[in-house]
Design a protein around this motif. Structure first.
Motif, PDB file in Angstrom:
ATOM      1  N   ALA A   1       9.915   1.392  -1.448  1.00 30.49           N
ATOM      2  CA  ALA A   1       9.126   2.217  -2.503  1.00 30.49           C
ATOM      3  C   ALA A   1      10.094   3.142  -3.281  1.00 30.49           C
ATOM      4  O   ALA A   1       9.848   3.037  -4.437  1.00 30.49           O
ATOM      5  N   ALA A   2      11.050   3.451  -2.570  1.00 33.56           N
ATOM      6  CA  ALA A   2      12.215   4.019  -3.472  1.00 33.56           C
ATOM      7  C   ALA A   2      12.942   3.158  -4.456  1.00 33.56           C
ATOM      8  O   ALA A   2      13.116   3.639  -5.584  1.00 33.56           O
ATOM      9  N   ASP A   3      13.092   2.155  -4.037  1.00 32.15           N
ATOM     10  CA  ASP A   3      13.711   1.028  -5.016  1.00 32.15           C
ATOM     11  C   ASP A   3      12.929   0.600  -6.220  1.00 32.15           C
ATOM     12  O   ASP A   3      13.155   0.734  -7.172  1.00 32.15           O
ATOM     13  N   PHE A   4      11.618   0.632  -5.652  1.00 35.61           N
ATOM     14  CA  PHE A   4      10.650   0.420  -6.924  1.00 35.61           C
ATOM     15  C   PHE A   4      10.422   1.804  -7.927  1.00 35.61           C
ATOM     16  O   PHE A   4      10.527   1.512  -8.994  1.00 35.61           O
ATOM     17  N   LEU A   5      10.423   2.849  -7.383  1.00 38.29           N
ATOM     18  CA  LEU A   5      10.422   4.237  -8.082  1.00 38.29           C
ATOM     19  C   LEU A   5      11.439   4.300  -8.919  1.00 38.29           C
ATOM     20  O   LEU A   5      11.455   4.776 -10.254  1.00 38.29           O
ATOM     21  N   LEU A   6      12.719   3.565  -8.883  1.00 39.07           N
ATOM     22  CA  LEU A   6      14.029   3.629  -9.331  1.00 39.07           C
ATOM     23  C   LEU A   6      13.858   2.843 -10.634  1.00 39.07           C
ATOM     24  O   LEU A   6      14.657   3.158 -11.495  1.00 39.07           O
ATOM     25  N   THR A   7      12.894   1.913 -10.699  1.00 33.57           N
ATOM     26  CA  THR A   7      12.817   0.926 -11.943  1.00 33.57           C
ATOM     27  C   THR A   7      12.052   1.617 -13.178  1.00 33.57           C
ATOM     28  O   THR A   7      11.847   0.896 -14.072  1.00 33.57           O
ATOM     29  N   GLU A   8      11.566   2.915 -12.979  1.00 37.39           N
ATOM     30  CA  GLU A   8      10.712   3.595 -13.922  1.00 37.39           C
ATOM     31  C   GLU A   8      11.592   3.991 -15.066  1.00 37.39           C
ATOM     32  O   GLU A   8      12.691   4.482 -14.828  1.00 37.39           O
TER      33      GLU A   8
ATOM     34  N   ILE B   1      10.054  11.817  -7.240  1.00 40.74           N
ATOM     35  CA  ILE B   1      10.134  12.518  -5.985  1.00 40.74           C
ATOM     36  C   ILE B   1       8.745  12.144  -5.327  1.00 40.74           C
ATOM     37  O   ILE B   1       7.775  12.428  -6.164  1.00 40.74           O
ATOM     38  N   SER B   2       8.775  11.599  -4.187  1.00 45.02           N
ATOM     39  CA  SER B   2       7.338  11.188  -3.679  1.00 45.02           C
ATOM     40  C   SER B   2       7.105  11.219  -2.274  1.00 45.02           C
ATOM     41  O   SER B   2       7.893  10.706  -1.370  1.00 45.02           O
ATOM     42  N   GLY B   3       6.290  12.029  -1.671  1.00 43.51           N
ATOM     43  CA  GLY B   3       5.700  11.947  -0.413  1.00 43.51           C
ATOM     44  C   GLY B   3       4.546  11.038  -0.018  1.00 43.51           C
ATOM     45  O   GLY B   3       3.525  11.071  -0.709  1.00 43.51           O
ATOM     46  N   ILE B   4       4.848  10.190   1.025  1.00 40.28           N
ATOM     47  CA  ILE B   4       3.767   9.146   1.115  1.00 40.28           C
ATOM     48  C   ILE B   4       3.136   9.526   2.452  1.00 40.28           C
ATOM     49  O   ILE B   4       2.150   8.877   2.633  1.00 40.28           O
ATOM     50  N   GLY B   5       3.119  10.783   2.829  1.00 46.40           N
ATOM     51  CA  GLY B   5       2.289  11.112   4.115  1.00 46.40           C
ATOM     52  C   GLY B   5       2.749  10.570   5.303  1.00 46.40           C
ATOM     53  O   GLY B   5       3.614  10.216   5.641  1.00 46.40           O
ATOM     54  N   TYR B   6       1.737  10.181   6.450  1.00 41.17           N
ATOM     55  CA  TYR B   6       2.072   9.457   7.573  1.00 41.17           C
ATOM     56  C   TYR B   6       2.025   8.100   7.360  1.00 41.17           C
ATOM     57  O   TYR B   6       1.495   7.380   6.871  1.00 41.17           O
ATOM     58  N   LEU B   7       3.099   7.445   8.153  1.00 39.23           N
ATOM     59  CA  LEU B   7       2.977   6.085   8.475  1.00 39.23           C
ATOM     60  C   LEU B   7       3.494   5.819   9.867  1.00 39.23           C
ATOM     61  O   LEU B   7       4.219   6.494  10.573  1.00 39.23           O
ATOM     62  N   ARG B   8       3.217   4.632  10.082  1.00 44.55           N
ATOM     63  CA  ARG B   8       3.592   4.005  11.531  1.00 44.55           C
ATOM     64  C   ARG B   8       4.961   3.662  11.453  1.00 44.55           C
ATOM     65  O   ARG B   8       5.574   3.330  10.372  1.00 44.55           O
ATOM     66  N   ALA B   9       5.566   3.754  12.676  1.00 47.21           N
ATOM     67  CA  ALA B   9       7.155   3.169  13.087  1.00 47.21           C
ATOM     68  C   ALA B   9       7.411   1.938  12.547  1.00 47.21           C
ATOM     69  O   ALA B   9       8.518   1.742  11.815  1.00 47.21           O
ATOM     70  N   GLU B  10       6.575   0.900  12.673  1.00 48.79           N
ATOM     71  CA  GLU B  10       6.680  -0.490  12.300  1.00 48.79           C
ATOM     72  C   GLU B  10       6.750  -0.609  10.718  1.00 48.79           C
ATOM     73  O   GLU B  10       7.026  -1.610  10.144  1.00 48.79           O
TER      74      GLU B  10
ATOM     75  N   ALA C   1      15.519   8.036  -7.002  1.00 49.16           N
ATOM     76  CA  ALA C   1      14.295   8.033  -6.476  1.00 49.16           C
ATOM     77  C   ALA C   1      14.314   8.914  -5.212  1.00 49.16           C
ATOM     78  O   ALA C   1      15.222   8.336  -4.353  1.00 49.16           O
ATOM     79  N   ILE C   2      13.446   9.648  -4.658  1.00 53.04           N
ATOM     80  CA  ILE C   2      13.509  10.054  -3.338  1.00 53.04           C
ATOM     81  C   ILE C   2      11.858   9.782  -2.677  1.00 53.04           C
ATOM     82  O   ILE C   2      11.121  10.237  -3.491  1.00 53.04           O
ATOM     83  N   VAL C   3      11.835   9.081  -1.705  1.00 50.65           N
ATOM     84  CA  VAL C   3      10.550   8.919  -1.081  1.00 50.65           C
ATOM     85  C   VAL C   3      10.743   9.222   0.474  1.00 50.65           C
ATOM     86  O   VAL C   3      11.878   8.885   0.955  1.00 50.65           O
ATOM     87  N   TYR C   4       9.674   9.912   0.903  1.00 49.02           N
ATOM     88  CA  TYR C   4       9.847  10.470   2.175  1.00 49.02           C
ATOM     89  C   TYR C   4       8.381  10.492   2.762  1.00 49.02           C
ATOM     90  O   TYR C   4       7.521  10.486   2.394  1.00 49.02           O
TER      91      TYR C   4
ATOM     92  N   GLU D   1       1.202  -1.282  -0.011  1.00 55.02           N
ATOM     93  CA  GLU D   1      -0.023   0.133  -0.048  1.00 55.02           C
ATOM     94  C   GLU D   1       0.869   1.131   0.073  1.00 55.02           C
ATOM     95  O   GLU D   1       0.487   2.132  -0.626  1.00 55.02           O
ATOM     96  N   ILE D   2       2.133   1.232   0.441  1.00 58.98           N
ATOM     97  CA  ILE D   2       2.773   2.416   0.878  1.00 58.98           C
ATOM     98  C   ILE D   2       3.512   2.395  -0.454  1.00 58.98           C
ATOM     99  O   ILE D   2       3.766   3.861  -1.307  1.00 58.98           O
ATOM    100  N   ILE D   3       4.129   1.449  -1.201  1.00 58.75           N
ATOM    101  CA  ILE D   3       4.459   1.548  -2.430  1.00 58.75           C
ATOM    102  C   ILE D   3       3.526   2.092  -3.502  1.00 58.75           C
ATOM    103  O   ILE D   3       3.697   2.907  -4.226  1.00 58.75           O
ATOM    104  N   HIS D   4       2.210   1.772  -3.351  1.00 60.31           N
ATOM    105  CA  HIS D   4       1.153   2.246  -4.231  1.00 60.31           C
ATOM    106  C   HIS D   4       1.054   3.651  -3.843  1.00 60.31           C
ATOM    107  O   HIS D   4       0.920   4.448  -4.776  1.00 60.31           O
ATOM    108  N   ARG D   5       1.067   4.217  -2.865  1.00 60.58           N
ATOM    109  CA  ARG D   5       0.968   5.707  -2.324  1.00 60.58           C
ATOM    110  C   ARG D   5       1.991   6.322  -3.079  1.00 60.58           C
ATOM    111  O   ARG D   5       1.873   7.430  -3.839  1.00 60.58           O
ATOM    112  N   ALA D   6       3.292   5.707  -3.112  1.00 61.74           N
ATOM    113  CA  ALA D   6       4.479   6.574  -3.415  1.00 61.74           C
ATOM    114  C   ALA D   6       4.310   6.590  -5.107  1.00 61.74           C
ATOM    115  O   ALA D   6       4.872   7.813  -5.682  1.00 61.74           O
TER     116      ALA D   6
END
Length: 124
Positions: A71-78, A54-63, A84-87, A37-42
């Motif tokens: 997600a950054a690894d996935f975006l790098l494949t485009e 570059i992708s901001g994914i909003g809030y996420l839990r520590a776990e 790729a920068i994911v935060y 789901e986080i990769i999808h959001r990214a």
């Protein structure tokens, strides 16, 4: 792809220490539904500027923090993306928030550490 003779020599030496089962686990990593789901959001939130994704994914839990580098690894494949920068904003049980991110690049002339320090300034 750019290996030289000394790289092959080092690989030959190290090959006797390999753990095939562990390598198999690493290569066929299973992702949780939350990580997907986080990769999808990214992917949905990405902005491509030149060869940067570059992708901001909003809030996420520590776990779920390990989903950011995945997600950054996935975006790098485009196609045509070399960096790729994911935060996201990490929230803990104590309600403290922290901005975390991951930079992945295939461009050998881009140093992620220098890039981040240039973008945000050096931490004193």
């Amino acid at each position: 792809m750019r290996a030289k003779a000394e790289d092959f020599h080092a690989a030959s030496f190290l090959s006797r220490f390999k753990d095939g089962d562990l390598l198999g686990q690493i290569m066929s990593q299973v992702r949780s539904r939350q990580t997907m789901e986080i990769i999808h959001r990214a992917l949905g939130n990405r902005l491509i500027v030149e060869n940067f994704s570059i992708s901001g994914i909003g809030y996420l839990r520590a776990e779920d923090r390990d989903a950011i580098p995945q997600a950054a690894d996935f975006l790098l494949t485009e196609d045509n993306v070399h960096t790729a920068i994911v935060y996201g904003i990490l929230t803990g049980d104590d309600r403290e928030e922290a901005l975390i991110g991951s930079v992945r690049t295939s461009k050998i002339t881009l140093n992620p550490d220098d890039f981040i320090k240039g973008a945000f300034g050096k931490k004193q």
